[in-house]
Motif scaffolding. Structure first.
Motif, PDB file in Angstrom:
ATOM      1  N   LEU A  33       3.664 -17.276   3.583  1.00 16.82           N
ATOM      2  CA  LEU A  33       4.342 -16.276   2.760  1.00 16.82           C
ATOM      3  C   LEU A  33       3.340 -15.333   2.106  1.00 16.82           C
ATOM      4  O   LEU A  33       3.529 -14.109   2.100  1.00 16.82           O
ATOM      5  CB  LEU A  33       5.193 -16.965   1.694  1.00 16.82           C
ATOM      6  N   SER A  36       1.969 -13.060   4.731  1.00 15.30           N
ATOM      7  CA  SER A  36       2.988 -12.086   5.133  1.00 15.30           C
ATOM      8  C   SER A  36       3.116 -10.958   4.118  1.00 15.30           C
ATOM      9  O   SER A  36       3.249  -9.785   4.496  1.00 15.30           O
ATOM     10  CB  SER A  36       4.343 -12.771   5.294  1.00 15.30           C
ATOM     11  N   ILE A  37       3.085 -11.316   2.841  1.00 16.12           N
ATOM     12  CA  ILE A  37       3.144 -10.281   1.800  1.00 16.12           C
ATOM     13  C   ILE A  37       1.913  -9.393   1.879  1.00 16.12           C
ATOM     14  O   ILE A  37       2.002  -8.164   1.763  1.00 16.12           O
ATOM     15  CB  ILE A  37       3.301 -10.929   0.408  1.00 16.12           C
ATOM     16  N   ALA A  40       2.304  -7.086   4.811  1.00 17.98           N
ATOM     17  CA  ALA A  40       3.309  -6.053   4.566  1.00 17.98           C
ATOM     18  C   ALA A  40       2.781  -4.961   3.641  1.00 17.98           C
ATOM     19  O   ALA A  40       3.090  -3.783   3.824  1.00 17.98           O
ATOM     20  CB  ALA A  40       4.565  -6.673   3.974  1.00 17.98           C
ATOM     21  N   THR A  41       1.995  -5.349   2.663  1.00 18.12           N
ATOM     22  CA  THR A  41       1.488  -4.347   1.728  1.00 18.12           C
ATOM     23  C   THR A  41       0.342  -3.522   2.313  1.00 18.12           C
ATOM     24  O   THR A  41       0.198  -2.349   1.984  1.00 18.12           O
ATOM     25  CB  THR A  41       1.020  -4.992   0.413  1.00 18.12           C
TER      26      THR A  41
END
Length: 89
Positions: A33, A36-37, A40-41
């Motif tokens: 997680l 993934s964050i 994404a950023t």
């Protein structure tokens, strides 16, 4: 072996399996997680980026909780063997 004893053994086996796998699974989920964050950023879409941090996190959790996992598994095995010894034909 009665149905009640069999249900007890199965419940104990499932509980022990969940307890032993939980630290490693939770670590893998949390590291995934976080990565993934981060992806994404920053819009970095590299598939191999998640592998090494997960591997390191899982290895650390395995080293830290390995002793507890071993004691939990040995205790379960002893309970099962005691139940086997108490079975009368």
């Amino acid at each position: 072996m009665s149905e009640n004893m069999l249900a007890t053994v199965m419940k104990d086996a499932i509980t022990t399996g969940l307890l032993m796998s939980a630290p490693i699974l939770i670590t893998a989920i949390l590291v995934g997680l976080i990565i993934s964050i981060f992806q994404a950023t920053t819009q970095i879409q590299e598939q191999t980026l998640t592998f090494v941090p997960k591997l390191i996190g899982i290895a650390l959790v395995g080293i830290i909780s390995g002793r507890w996992m071993l004691h939990t598994l040995v205790a379960f095995t002893q309970r099962v063997f005691e139940m086997i010894a108490n079975i009368t034909m």
